[in-house]
Write a protein that holds these residues in place. Sequence first.
Motif: not given
Length: 195
Positions: A125-126, A152-154, A172-175
């Motif tokens: 995701p990053t 940052a959330l990852v 986080v990633a899907g959203g």
Amino acid sequence: MASEPHIAPQDAAASLSDVEVIERRTREAVRYAYASTFQIMWGTLVAIGYIAEYISPKTDLYSWIAVLVVGIIGGITIRRSRANRSGRPVDWRVVYGQIALVAFGFLWTTLLTDATPRQINALWPTFYMFTMVLFGIWVGRFFVGLGLVVTALVAVGYLWAGDWFLPWMAVVAGGGCIASGLYLRRIGLQNQTLP
């Protein structure tokens, strides 16, 4: 006998200009709608992938392969649908770009043989959010901010989510992808309704 109304050349030019503006805005709205659908589809698939891995860690490879295959087929379907509706040929560059991005990610995933599953789950995701930041440089600050916030959330989840890391990543990633899709749809609707 009534005479034909006379249209001044400048009035005709202004009317043609208005028609061109409406046509351009409609094309942009359609483009944003397709891009929005694409992002929402991928966000949903990514969330499903993380949840599937959380539920059944032993089958995570198969889950993620299924997510990628469905995503690529979905992307092709979206492109073909758009081409059929517009009467234009399919622009395969986005599909090729998507395949190149996945291939590049797989290259690094296989080269990082000492990486843990948690590290790989943070890498993908990053990696995608970096492309979101680059996209945002051309399209708008929202995407730069979204890419940086999701990254940052990852990192927060990687460091502190413990056993809840995979559900955290689903959100986080899907959203993040879904949020970008909803924002693209909003931009498209605004462009269509501007005076």
